[in-house]
Design a protein around this motif. Structure first.
Motif, PDB file in Angstrom:
ATOM      1  N   MET A   1       0.828  -1.195   0.000  1.00  0.00           N
ATOM      2  CA  MET A   1       0.000   0.000   0.000  1.00  0.00           C
ATOM      3  C   MET A   1       0.871   1.257   0.000  1.00  0.00           C
ATOM      4  O   MET A   1       0.592   2.222  -0.719  1.00  0.00           O
ATOM      5  CB  MET A   1      -0.934   0.013   1.219  1.00  0.00           C
ATOM      6  CG  MET A   1      -1.952   1.149   1.178  1.00  0.00           C
ATOM      7  SD  MET A   1      -3.121   1.112   2.534  1.00  0.00           S
ATOM      8  CE  MET A   1      -2.080   1.655   3.874  1.00  0.00           C
ATOM      9  N   ASN A   2       1.964   1.244   0.776  1.00  0.00           N
ATOM     10  CA  ASN A   2       2.873   2.390   0.812  1.00  0.00           C
ATOM     11  C   ASN A   2       3.514   2.630  -0.559  1.00  0.00           C
ATOM     12  O   ASN A   2       3.635   3.767  -1.012  1.00  0.00           O
ATOM     13  CB  ASN A   2       3.965   2.192   1.869  1.00  0.00           C
ATOM     14  CG  ASN A   2       3.432   2.268   3.278  1.00  0.00           C
ATOM     15  OD1 ASN A   2       2.335   2.774   3.517  1.00  0.00           O
ATOM     16  ND2 ASN A   2       4.191   1.756   4.234  1.00  0.00           N
ATOM     17  N   VAL A   3       3.917   1.562  -1.213  1.00  0.00           N
ATOM     18  CA  VAL A   3       4.516   1.688  -2.543  1.00  0.00           C
ATOM     19  C   VAL A   3       3.487   2.221  -3.533  1.00  0.00           C
ATOM     20  O   VAL A   3       3.780   3.130  -4.325  1.00  0.00           O
ATOM     21  CB  VAL A   3       5.096   0.330  -3.020  1.00  0.00           C
ATOM     22  CG1 VAL A   3       5.460   0.385  -4.495  1.00  0.00           C
ATOM     23  CG2 VAL A   3       6.306  -0.050  -2.190  1.00  0.00           C
ATOM     24  N   GLN A   4       2.268   1.691  -3.516  1.00  0.00           N
ATOM     25  CA  GLN A   4       1.221   2.161  -4.424  1.00  0.00           C
ATOM     26  C   GLN A   4       0.911   3.623  -4.186  1.00  0.00           C
ATOM     27  O   GLN A   4       0.735   4.395  -5.129  1.00  0.00           O
ATOM     28  CB  GLN A   4      -0.046   1.307  -4.271  1.00  0.00           C
ATOM     29  CG  GLN A   4      -1.117   1.625  -5.286  1.00  0.00           C
ATOM     30  CD  GLN A   4      -0.672   1.366  -6.715  1.00  0.00           C
ATOM     31  OE1 GLN A   4      -0.074   0.347  -7.006  1.00  0.00           O
ATOM     32  NE2 GLN A   4      -0.943   2.304  -7.607  1.00  0.00           N
ATOM     33  N   ASN A   5       0.867   4.046  -2.922  1.00  0.00           N
ATOM     34  CA  ASN A   5       0.614   5.455  -2.612  1.00  0.00           C
ATOM     35  C   ASN A   5       1.745   6.336  -3.126  1.00  0.00           C
ATOM     36  O   ASN A   5       1.506   7.427  -3.648  1.00  0.00           O
ATOM     37  CB  ASN A   5       0.423   5.657  -1.104  1.00  0.00           C
ATOM     38  CG  ASN A   5      -0.907   5.124  -0.614  1.00  0.00           C
ATOM     39  OD1 ASN A   5      -1.846   4.960  -1.384  1.00  0.00           O
ATOM     40  ND2 ASN A   5      -0.983   4.830   0.679  1.00  0.00           N
ATOM     41  N   ALA A   6       2.984   5.877  -2.988  1.00  0.00           N
ATOM     42  CA  ALA A   6       4.134   6.647  -3.480  1.00  0.00           C
ATOM     43  C   ALA A   6       4.085   6.771  -5.002  1.00  0.00           C
ATOM     44  O   ALA A   6       4.376   7.839  -5.559  1.00  0.00           O
ATOM     45  CB  ALA A   6       5.441   5.985  -3.029  1.00  0.00           C
ATOM     46  N   VAL A   7       3.720   5.703  -5.678  1.00  0.00           N
ATOM     47  CA  VAL A   7       3.603   5.730  -7.143  1.00  0.00           C
ATOM     48  C   VAL A   7       2.496   6.693  -7.560  1.00  0.00           C
ATOM     49  O   VAL A   7       2.678   7.517  -8.466  1.00  0.00           O
ATOM     50  CB  VAL A   7       3.343   4.315  -7.696  1.00  0.00           C
ATOM     51  CG1 VAL A   7       2.930   4.359  -9.156  1.00  0.00           C
ATOM     52  CG2 VAL A   7       4.579   3.445  -7.516  1.00  0.00           C
ATOM     53  N   ASN A   8       1.345   6.613  -6.911  1.00  0.00           N
ATOM     54  CA  ASN A   8       0.237   7.509  -7.238  1.00  0.00           C
ATOM     55  C   ASN A   8       0.607   8.973  -7.005  1.00  0.00           C
ATOM     56  O   ASN A   8       0.264   9.845  -7.799  1.00  0.00           O
ATOM     57  CB  ASN A   8      -1.012   7.144  -6.436  1.00  0.00           C
ATOM     58  CG  ASN A   8      -1.607   5.815  -6.857  1.00  0.00           C
ATOM     59  OD1 ASN A   8      -1.348   5.318  -7.948  1.00  0.00           O
ATOM     60  ND2 ASN A   8      -2.395   5.223  -5.980  1.00  0.00           N
ATOM     61  N   LEU A   9       1.325   9.235  -5.915  1.00  0.00           N
ATOM     62  CA  LEU A   9       1.761  10.593  -5.601  1.00  0.00           C
ATOM     63  C   LEU A   9       2.728  11.108  -6.666  1.00  0.00           C
ATOM     64  O   LEU A   9       2.603  12.236  -7.141  1.00  0.00           O
ATOM     65  CB  LEU A   9       2.414  10.624  -4.209  1.00  0.00           C
ATOM     66  CG  LEU A   9       2.877  11.988  -3.719  1.00  0.00           C
ATOM     67  CD1 LEU A   9       1.668  12.906  -3.537  1.00  0.00           C
ATOM     68  CD2 LEU A   9       3.616  11.838  -2.406  1.00  0.00           C
ATOM     69  N   GLN A  10       3.678  10.271  -7.070  1.00  0.00           N
ATOM     70  CA  GLN A  10       4.640  10.673  -8.104  1.00  0.00           C
ATOM     71  C   GLN A  10       3.946  10.890  -9.440  1.00  0.00           C
ATOM     72  O   GLN A  10       4.256  11.838 -10.160  1.00  0.00           O
ATOM     73  CB  GLN A  10       5.745   9.623  -8.253  1.00  0.00           C
ATOM     74  CG  GLN A  10       6.849  10.024  -9.226  1.00  0.00           C
ATOM     75  CD  GLN A  10       7.601  11.264  -8.787  1.00  0.00           C
ATOM     76  OE1 GLN A  10       7.929  11.422  -7.625  1.00  0.00           O
ATOM     77  NE2 GLN A  10       7.863  12.158  -9.715  1.00  0.00           N
ATOM     78  N   ASN A  11       2.992  10.035  -9.801  1.00  0.00           N
ATOM     79  CA  ASN A  11       2.254  10.210 -11.050  1.00  0.00           C
ATOM     80  C   ASN A  11       1.467  11.518 -11.050  1.00  0.00           C
ATOM     81  O   ASN A  11       1.426  12.226 -12.059  1.00  0.00           O
ATOM     82  CB  ASN A  11       1.318   9.028 -11.299  1.00  0.00           C
ATOM     83  CG  ASN A  11       2.053   7.778 -11.721  1.00  0.00           C
ATOM     84  OD1 ASN A  11       3.185   7.832 -12.173  1.00  0.00           O
ATOM     85  ND2 ASN A  11       1.405   6.638 -11.558  1.00  0.00           N
ATOM     86  N   ALA A  12       0.846  11.836  -9.929  1.00  0.00           N
ATOM     87  CA  ALA A  12       0.101  13.090  -9.818  1.00  0.00           C
ATOM     88  C   ALA A  12       1.048  14.282  -9.933  1.00  0.00           C
ATOM     89  O   ALA A  12       0.729  15.280 -10.597  1.00  0.00           O
ATOM     90  CB  ALA A  12      -0.662  13.138  -8.498  1.00  0.00           C
ATOM     91  N   THR A  31       1.681  12.462 -18.485  1.00  0.00           N
ATOM     92  CA  THR A  31       0.592  11.583 -18.058  1.00  0.00           C
ATOM     93  C   THR A  31       1.106  10.152 -17.997  1.00  0.00           C
ATOM     94  O   THR A  31       2.087   9.803 -18.650  1.00  0.00           O
ATOM     95  CB  THR A  31      -0.599  11.655 -19.026  1.00  0.00           C
ATOM     96  OG1 THR A  31      -0.146  11.308 -20.331  1.00  0.00           O
ATOM     97  CG2 THR A  31      -1.198  13.054 -19.056  1.00  0.00           C
ATOM     98  N   THR A  32       0.433   9.355 -17.220  1.00  0.00           N
ATOM     99  CA  THR A  32       0.838   7.962 -17.079  1.00  0.00           C
ATOM    100  C   THR A  32       0.217   7.123 -18.181  1.00  0.00           C
ATOM    101  O   THR A  32      -0.807   7.472 -18.739  1.00  0.00           O
ATOM    102  CB  THR A  32       0.400   7.397 -15.711  1.00  0.00           C
ATOM    103  OG1 THR A  32      -1.017   7.472 -15.638  1.00  0.00           O
ATOM    104  CG2 THR A  32       1.015   8.176 -14.575  1.00  0.00           C
ATOM    105  N   SER A  33       0.874   6.023 -18.483  1.00  0.00           N
ATOM    106  CA  SER A  33       0.319   5.084 -19.455  1.00  0.00           C
ATOM    107  C   SER A  33       0.517   3.681 -18.918  1.00  0.00           C
ATOM    108  O   SER A  33       1.397   3.434 -18.106  1.00  0.00           O
ATOM    109  CB  SER A  33       1.003   5.226 -20.821  1.00  0.00           C
ATOM    110  OG  SER A  33       2.341   4.803 -20.743  1.00  0.00           O
ATOM    111  N   SER A  34      -0.308   2.764 -19.396  1.00  0.00           N
ATOM    112  CA  SER A  34      -0.227   1.398 -18.901  1.00  0.00           C
ATOM    113  C   SER A  34       0.796   0.573 -19.666  1.00  0.00           C
ATOM    114  O   SER A  34       1.128  -0.519 -19.259  1.00  0.00           O
ATOM    115  CB  SER A  34      -1.597   0.729 -18.980  1.00  0.00           C
ATOM    116  OG  SER A  34      -2.026   0.705 -20.325  1.00  0.00           O
TER     117      SER A  34
END
Length: 149
Positions: free
Chosen positions: A15-26, A35-38
């Motif tokens: 969860m911490n890693v996912q939150n860090a990724v989401n924060l960096q993407n934002a 923008t992010t891509s899959s």
């Protein structure tokens, strides 16, 4: 003395890693306009490869064959992407040409279950070619029948 490395992440760590990724993407989206891509592109692949080489175990470096295999996979992937782009362009040209070839011919269209018959007055080329019949534009796929004039 043997050292065991735990490679499993707990739910909290995930969860911490996912939150860090989401924060960096934002942050990237707002500050850098990125923008992010899959999907991964060739730049992403090269960055991963360079990171892998820079962080490899010095006592057990990557084998030349592994490196060559990864580069070959990258080259194959790039060529497949180029071919897919070329095929899409070719299909677009063929479809546009098909629309142009109907100009001056009488066609029967199926539009929402209704049959419309008329002469093709013009054709519009592009990603979604259209034909003009009786003053209205219709998708090329709506042609049901083409009459020989």
């Amino acid at each position: 003395m043997s050292t065991t490395i735990n490679t499993t992440m707990s739910a909290q760590e995930q969860m911490n890693v996912q939150n860090a990724v989401n924060l960096q993407n934002a942050k990237n989206a707002s500050e850098l306009g990125r923008t992010t891509s899959s999907g991964l592109g060739k730049d992403d692949f090269l960055k991963l490869l360079i990171t892998q080489l820079a962080n490899q175990d010095p006592t057990s470096p990557m084998e030349n064959t592994e490196f060559i295999a990864q580069m070959a996979q990258f080259s194959s992937l790039e060529q497949m992407n180029n071919m897919a782009t070329s095929f899409a362009q070719m299909a677009n040209m063929i479809t546009s040409n098909e629309a142009s070839n109907t100009v001056g011919k009488t066609v029967e269209l199926n539009v929402n279950g209704n049959s419309i018959t008329g002469m093709v007055e013009a054709a519009v080329r592009g990603d979604i070619p259209q034909i003009q019949v009786n003053g209205s534009l219709y998708d090329l796929n709506s042609i049901y029948k083409v009459y020989a004039d």
